[in-house]
Write an enzyme that holds these catalytic residues in place. Structure first.
Site, PDB file in Angstrom:
ATOM      1  N   SER A 104       3.677  -2.435  10.621  1.00 43.08           N
ATOM      2  CA  SER A 104       5.122  -2.549  10.634  1.00 43.08           C
ATOM      3  C   SER A 104       5.543  -3.826  10.041  1.00 43.08           C
ATOM      4  CB  SER A 104       5.471  -2.239  11.765  1.00 43.08           C
ATOM      5  OG  SER A 104       5.215  -0.601  12.168  1.00 43.08           O
ATOM      6  N   LYS A 163       0.251   4.269  -0.289  1.00 47.45           N
ATOM      7  CA  LYS A 163      -0.545   5.493   0.358  1.00 47.45           C
ATOM      8  C   LYS A 163      -0.359   6.646  -0.505  1.00 47.45           C
ATOM      9  CE  LYS A 163       0.080   3.185   5.002  1.00 47.45           C
ATOM     10  NZ  LYS A 163       0.182   3.319   6.238  1.00 47.45           N
ATOM     11  N   GLY A 185       2.579   1.957  10.904  1.00 50.32           N
ATOM     12  CA  GLY A 185       3.334   3.051  10.659  1.00 50.32           C
ATOM     13  C   GLY A 185       4.235   3.408  11.878  1.00 50.32           C
ATOM     14  N   GLU A 209      -6.664   4.225   8.132  1.00 54.16           N
ATOM     15  CA  GLU A 209      -6.379   5.548   7.781  1.00 54.16           C
ATOM     16  C   GLU A 209      -7.627   6.322   7.440  1.00 54.16           C
ATOM     17  OE1 GLU A 209      -2.889   5.170   5.827  1.00 54.16           O
ATOM     18  OE2 GLU A 209      -1.705   4.576   7.657  1.00 54.16           O
ATOM     19  N   GLU A 220      -5.125  -5.426  10.497  1.00 57.28           N
ATOM     20  CA  GLU A 220      -4.092  -4.541  10.818  1.00 57.28           C
ATOM     21  C   GLU A 220      -4.402  -3.872  12.071  1.00 57.28           C
ATOM     22  OE1 GLU A 220      -2.279  -3.138   6.701  1.00 57.28           O
ATOM     23  OE2 GLU A 220      -4.036  -1.933   7.229  1.00 57.28           O
ATOM     24  N   ASN A 266       0.937  -1.017   0.086  1.00 51.78           N
ATOM     25  CA  ASN A 266      -0.040  -0.025  -0.018  1.00 51.78           C
ATOM     26  C   ASN A 266       0.990   1.127   0.025  1.00 51.78           C
ATOM     27  OD1 ASN A 266      -1.712   2.024   0.424  1.00 51.78           O
ATOM     28  ND2 ASN A 266      -2.199   1.234   2.408  1.00 51.78           N
ATOM     29  N   GLY A 273       5.198   1.107   4.803  1.00 52.40           N
ATOM     30  CA  GLY A 273       6.353   1.839   4.589  1.00 52.40           C
ATOM     31  C   GLY A 273       7.471   0.936   3.775  1.00 52.40           C
ATOM     32  N   HIS A 305      -9.259   0.741   5.184  1.00 55.18           N
ATOM     33  CA  HIS A 305      -8.143   1.040   6.048  1.00 55.18           C
ATOM     34  C   HIS A 305      -8.260   1.903   7.051  1.00 55.18           C
ATOM     35  CE1 HIS A 305      -3.909   2.335   6.662  1.00 55.18           C
ATOM     36  NE2 HIS A 305      -3.623   1.228   5.884  1.00 55.18           N
TER      37      HIS A 305
HETATM   38  C1  PEP Z   1      -0.562  -0.173   6.142  1.00 55.99           C
HETATM   39  O1  PEP Z   1      -0.737   1.124   5.723  1.00 55.99           O
HETATM   40  O2  PEP Z   1      -1.630  -1.009   5.790  1.00 55.99           O
HETATM   41  C2  PEP Z   1       0.580  -0.574   6.855  1.00 55.99           C
HETATM   42  C3  PEP Z   1       0.597  -1.851   7.196  1.00 55.99           C
HETATM   43  O3  PEP Z   1       1.589   0.333   7.127  1.00 55.99           O
HETATM   44  P1  PEP Z   1       2.929  -0.009   7.752  1.00 55.99           P
HETATM   45  O4  PEP Z   1       3.488  -1.279   7.111  1.00 55.99           O
HETATM   46  O5  PEP Z   1       3.764   1.213   7.157  1.00 55.99           O
HETATM   47  O6  PEP Z   1       2.732  -0.045   9.228  1.00 55.99           O
END
Ligand code: PEP
Length: 247
Positions: free
Chosen positions: A210, A11, A170, A94, A164, A9, A232, A92
């Protein structure tokens, strides 16, 4: 059969030149047999990427819950289908946090995607406070029920779930492999109770939060973790490739 999936992803990151360079690297990966790779760039770039790798598919990061009409700035499932997209991320954390999305709305997004044969990647996960109060399983169970339990057997079989934990996205904090496995197993039980164990066993449940080269192997070795949704670490071709090779 459950699919093994690594989805990136992106973003709201990268200008056109940067996005093209990263996409070209990923499109050139030799992806191991049995692994499906998904890339979700900003929607603007979806039509400019020519996928030539048979194991790579594109996803949108969102879709409107409305079918069409006067909804400025939105993208419909029909539009995504018309560019031959395969997947769409919905729910998601966010979007839940910054755009006020809830599971009632997300369930409509899922319906519109399914009506165009697009595969939803449905994100769910608890807040830090939910885990601290040991209410995390209830929270995720409620999310799953509200967003997915109106679906028929055939429809639920088309869904990919991404667990998640919000506190891990993040932040550099990852759920331990044991905690993640426990939640994935719980999600499968919740689905099995409503749809039966055959259907539950065949749904892919990805871990996100993460996930990186250092922890992907341990996470992916858990019996109910079928891959990852990566933020990320998906923005760098080398780390994304290492994660893909972590099965
Ligand atoms: C995400 O945004 O779905 C995600 C898992 O981000 P990160 O890997 O940066 O934690």
């Amino acid at each position: 059969m459950r699919k093994k999936i690594v989805a990136g992803n992106w973003k709201m990151n990268m200008n056109k030149a940067e996005a093209n360079a990263l996409f070209n690297d990923i499109n050139g990966f030799e992806i191991p047999e049995g692994i499906n790779v998904v890339v979700a760039p900003p929607s603007l770039y979806l039509t400019q990427f020519a996928v030539t790798n048979s194991k790579l598919k594109l996803a949108s990061q969102n879709v409107s819950h409305e079918m069409n009409g006067a909804f400025t700035g939105e993208i419909s499932a029909e539009m995504l289908s018309s560019i031959d997209l395969t997947y769409s991320i919905v729910g998601h954390s966010e979007r839940r946090a910054y755009n006020g999305e809830n599971d009632k709305l997300i369930s409509k997004k899922i319906d519109s995607l399914l009506s165009y044969n697009l595969t939803p990647i449905y994100c769910c996960g608890e807040l830090k406070s939910d885990r601290e109060s040991e209410n995390h399983e209830n929270v995720v169970e409620t999310q799953i029920k509200e967003a997915l339990f109106h679906l028929s057997n055939d429809q639920i079989s088309c869904i990919i779930i991404a667990y998640e934990p919000v506190w891990a996205i993040g932040t550099g904090l990852t759920a331990s492999a044991k905690d993640a496995q426990q939640m994935h197993a719980h999600i499968r039980i919740v689905i099995a109770k409503k749809y039966g164990s055959d259907i539950a066993e065949n749904i892919s449940i990805l871990y996100g939060g993460s996930c990186k080269p250092e922890n992907a192997k341990e996470l992916f070795s858990q019996s109910d973790i079928d891959g990852g949704l990566i933020g990320g670490a998906a923005l760098n071709a080398d780390s994304f490739k290492e994660i893909i090779y972590s099965f």
